[in-house]
Write a protein that holds these residues in place. Sequence first.
Motif, PDB file in Angstrom:
ATOM      1  N   ALA A   3       0.811  -1.173   0.084  1.00  0.00           N
ATOM      2  CA  ALA A   3       0.020  -0.167  -0.086  1.00  0.00           C
ATOM      3  C   ALA A   3       0.981   1.211   0.018  1.00  0.00           C
ATOM      4  CB  ALA A   3      -1.090  -0.080   1.070  1.00  0.00           C
ATOM      5  N   ASP A   4       2.080   1.095   0.430  1.00  0.00           N
ATOM      6  CA  ASP A   4       2.978   2.182   0.322  1.00  0.00           C
ATOM      7  C   ASP A   4       3.439   2.852  -1.058  1.00  0.00           C
ATOM      8  OD1 ASP A   4       4.648   0.413   0.114  1.00  0.00           O
ATOM      9  OD2 ASP A   4       5.960   0.783   2.083  1.00  0.00           O
ATOM     10  N   LYS A   5       3.401   1.889  -2.052  1.00  0.00           N
ATOM     11  CA  LYS A   5       3.737   2.220  -3.279  1.00  0.00           C
ATOM     12  C   LYS A   5       2.991   3.417  -3.679  1.00  0.00           C
ATOM     13  CE  LYS A   5       4.689  -2.600  -4.718  1.00  0.00           C
ATOM     14  NZ  LYS A   5       4.472  -3.484  -5.653  1.00  0.00           N
ATOM     15  N   PRO A   6       3.522   4.235  -4.725  1.00  0.00           N
ATOM     16  CA  PRO A   6       3.199   5.684  -5.398  1.00  0.00           C
ATOM     17  C   PRO A   6       1.721   4.712  -6.160  1.00  0.00           C
ATOM     18  CG  PRO A   6       5.369   5.266  -5.764  1.00  0.00           C
ATOM     19  CD  PRO A   6       5.057   3.999  -5.211  1.00  0.00           C
ATOM     20  N   ARG A   7       0.775   5.585  -5.888  1.00  0.00           N
ATOM     21  CA  ARG A   7      -0.657   5.553  -6.652  1.00  0.00           C
ATOM     22  C   ARG A   7      -0.464   6.515  -7.966  1.00  0.00           C
ATOM     23  NH1 ARG A   7      -4.258   3.192  -2.649  1.00  0.00           N
ATOM     24  NH2 ARG A   7      -5.889   3.952  -4.052  1.00  0.00           N
ATOM     25  N   LEU A   8      -0.846   5.575  -8.981  1.00  0.00           N
ATOM     26  CA  LEU A   8      -1.126   6.312 -10.263  1.00  0.00           C
ATOM     27  C   LEU A   8      -2.011   5.400 -11.086  1.00  0.00           C
ATOM     28  CD1 LEU A   8       0.060   4.521 -12.902  1.00  0.00           C
ATOM     29  CD2 LEU A   8       2.302   5.207 -11.985  1.00  0.00           C
ATOM     30  N   PHE A  48      -9.521   6.498  -7.165  1.00  0.00           N
ATOM     31  CA  PHE A  48      -8.359   5.831  -6.804  1.00  0.00           C
ATOM     32  C   PHE A  48      -7.522   6.887  -6.050  1.00  0.00           C
ATOM     33  CE2 PHE A  48      -4.243   3.622  -7.571  1.00  0.00           C
ATOM     34  CZ  PHE A  48      -4.846   2.590  -7.225  1.00  0.00           C
ATOM     35  N   GLN A  49      -7.707   7.979  -6.193  1.00  0.00           N
ATOM     36  CA  GLN A  49      -7.006   8.947  -5.269  1.00  0.00           C
ATOM     37  C   GLN A  49      -5.438   8.948  -5.842  1.00  0.00           C
ATOM     38  OE1 GLN A  49      -8.097  11.657  -2.817  1.00  0.00           O
ATOM     39  NE2 GLN A  49      -9.750  11.110  -4.340  1.00  0.00           N
ATOM     40  N   VAL A  53      -1.086  11.149 -12.704  1.00  0.00           N
ATOM     41  CA  VAL A  53      -2.088  10.671 -13.807  1.00  0.00           C
ATOM     42  C   VAL A  53      -1.296  10.812 -15.038  1.00  0.00           C
ATOM     43  CG1 VAL A  53      -4.089  11.410 -14.933  1.00  0.00           C
ATOM     44  CG2 VAL A  53      -3.903  11.852 -12.509  1.00  0.00           C
ATOM     45  N   LEU A  54      -1.336   9.496 -15.811  1.00  0.00           N
ATOM     46  CA  LEU A  54      -0.604   9.549 -16.945  1.00  0.00           C
ATOM     47  C   LEU A  54      -1.661   9.662 -17.990  1.00  0.00           C
ATOM     48  CD1 LEU A  54       1.686   8.371 -15.182  1.00  0.00           C
ATOM     49  CD2 LEU A  54       2.167   6.842 -17.102  1.00  0.00           C
ATOM     50  N   VAL A  55      -1.403  10.548 -19.175  1.00  0.00           N
ATOM     51  CA  VAL A  55      -2.519  10.691 -20.066  1.00  0.00           C
ATOM     52  C   VAL A  55      -1.932  10.790 -21.388  1.00  0.00           C
ATOM     53  CG1 VAL A  55      -4.180  11.982 -18.551  1.00  0.00           C
ATOM     54  CG2 VAL A  55      -2.501  13.171 -19.951  1.00  0.00           C
ATOM     55  N   THR A  56      -2.719  10.605 -22.448  1.00  0.00           N
ATOM     56  CA  THR A  56      -2.336  10.809 -23.957  1.00  0.00           C
ATOM     57  C   THR A  56      -3.524  11.977 -24.457  1.00  0.00           C
ATOM     58  OG1 THR A  56      -3.723   9.038 -24.857  1.00  0.00           O
ATOM     59  CG2 THR A  56      -1.321   8.706 -24.195  1.00  0.00           C
ATOM     60  N   HIS A  57      -3.587  12.017 -25.712  1.00  0.00           N
ATOM     61  CA  HIS A  57      -4.484  13.096 -26.369  1.00  0.00           C
ATOM     62  C   HIS A  57      -5.850  12.539 -26.117  1.00  0.00           C
ATOM     63  CE1 HIS A  57      -3.810  10.139 -29.567  1.00  0.00           C
ATOM     64  NE2 HIS A  57      -4.896  10.585 -29.758  1.00  0.00           N
ATOM     65  N   LEU A 304       9.743   6.984 -19.816  1.00  0.00           N
ATOM     66  CA  LEU A 304      10.300   8.203 -19.282  1.00  0.00           C
ATOM     67  C   LEU A 304       8.972   8.702 -18.568  1.00  0.00           C
ATOM     68  CD1 LEU A 304      12.105  10.583 -19.164  1.00  0.00           C
ATOM     69  CD2 LEU A 304      11.201  11.167 -21.580  1.00  0.00           C
ATOM     70  N   ALA A 305       7.829   8.544 -18.775  1.00  0.00           N
ATOM     71  CA  ALA A 305       6.683   9.121 -18.113  1.00  0.00           C
ATOM     72  C   ALA A 305       6.893   8.343 -16.720  1.00  0.00           C
ATOM     73  CB  ALA A 305       5.226   8.558 -18.987  1.00  0.00           C
ATOM     74  N   LEU A 306       7.209   7.216 -16.589  1.00  0.00           N
ATOM     75  CA  LEU A 306       6.963   6.418 -15.366  1.00  0.00           C
ATOM     76  C   LEU A 306       8.193   6.871 -14.553  1.00  0.00           C
ATOM     77  CD1 LEU A 306       6.059   2.835 -16.167  1.00  0.00           C
ATOM     78  CD2 LEU A 306       4.491   4.580 -14.900  1.00  0.00           C
ATOM     79  N   ASP A 307       9.376   7.227 -15.303  1.00  0.00           N
ATOM     80  CA  ASP A 307      10.370   7.844 -14.626  1.00  0.00           C
ATOM     81  C   ASP A 307      10.299   9.263 -13.924  1.00  0.00           C
ATOM     82  OD1 ASP A 307      12.062   5.738 -15.324  1.00  0.00           O
ATOM     83  OD2 ASP A 307      13.063   7.013 -17.062  1.00  0.00           O
ATOM     84  N   ASN A 308       9.338   9.885 -14.431  1.00  0.00           N
ATOM     85  CA  ASN A 308       9.005  11.419 -13.927  1.00  0.00           C
ATOM     86  C   ASN A 308       8.123  11.034 -12.722  1.00  0.00           C
ATOM     87  OD1 ASN A 308       9.634  13.909 -15.536  1.00  0.00           O
ATOM     88  ND2 ASN A 308       9.007  12.062 -17.258  1.00  0.00           N
ATOM     89  N   VAL A 309       7.218  10.124 -12.641  1.00  0.00           N
ATOM     90  CA  VAL A 309       6.499   9.511 -11.465  1.00  0.00           C
ATOM     91  C   VAL A 309       7.245   9.420 -10.238  1.00  0.00           C
ATOM     92  CG1 VAL A 309       4.473   8.264 -10.480  1.00  0.00           C
ATOM     93  CG2 VAL A 309       4.246   9.077 -12.989  1.00  0.00           C
TER      94      VAL A 309
END
Length: 324
Positions: A3-8, A48-49, A53-57, A304-309
């Motif tokens: 549960a302590d993992k980052p939430r995305l 989900f709180q 948030v990872l998005v595309t167009h 790279l998106a996950l690296d930013n998170v």
Amino acid sequence: MSADKPRLIRSVRLLAAAEKRIEAEFLAPPSPATPLNTAAILKLAHEFQPTAVLVTHHAPLKGQDIAALPDCVKLVATVSVGLDHLDVPALLARGIAVSNTPDVLTDCNADLTMMLIIAACRRAAEYYTLMKKGWGHTLGMDEMLGHRVTGKTLGIIGMGRIGQAVARRAHGFEMNVLYHNRRQLDPAQEEGATYYASLEEMLPKCNILSLHLPAAPNGQPIMTARTLGLLPRGSVLVNAARGALIDETALIDALRSGQLAGAGLDVYRNEPNPDPRILALPNVFMTPHVGSATVETRTAMCMLALDNVAALVAGTPLPSPVTA
């Protein structure tokens, strides 16, 4: 999962390597079977709180969408270079960091541009159509002739990373490269290309023109009936940047009249449903907005998106932040 993992949350299913990383390093709902739109991603964010948030167009976040994001969201990471689908100033004003995925897709976009150039010049769409119909007759010496790419003058509008990469590739075809940009680059970045401060002065010298710049905030095209008319008759136009850069009615007129011999297009004003008048033109080689669509590039974009998170959660600088 701990549960302590980052939430995305993510608006689209990512590539296999990235999904495996999410499973190992993050707490996330199941990958969506089909892309989520804005309403769906906002609903999921409240349920989900997530921290990120990872998005595309597929899921643009603008105006009231940003106000509707829950306070837990600290990062919007777009799996793209383009930011047309995000209101970056509004996100930053809310204290939400923004990241994108530059650099990793430069080579594949430049490769696709060269494909569009060659295909448009050599009438690839027409040849393919003829073969699919069974061919059936030999071609005369003067029948269905294209235009040689080698030695032609290529004009580039927008000499950023991708424009520079296209210039490098064009030299392999012994092309003379010109470019128009907001400012002249340092000689080390020009890739042997000649700078024109005036677009109007450059266009009459271009046998082939390739677009590599963002769309204008007001949506005004850079290629209009006037600017298309400045190109030499029988030239070729290529666009792998943004559909809004071209007045498509003017483009259609130019292709029908012979002002343009052909066009190579990866982007359109109305995606994913391009103007049917463009679809009907025989002298247009078209691809469905796939400049970054290789396993290698799309994987690198996801990572790279996950690296930013991961950097946000660790309190370290983001690898590819968007600051304005």
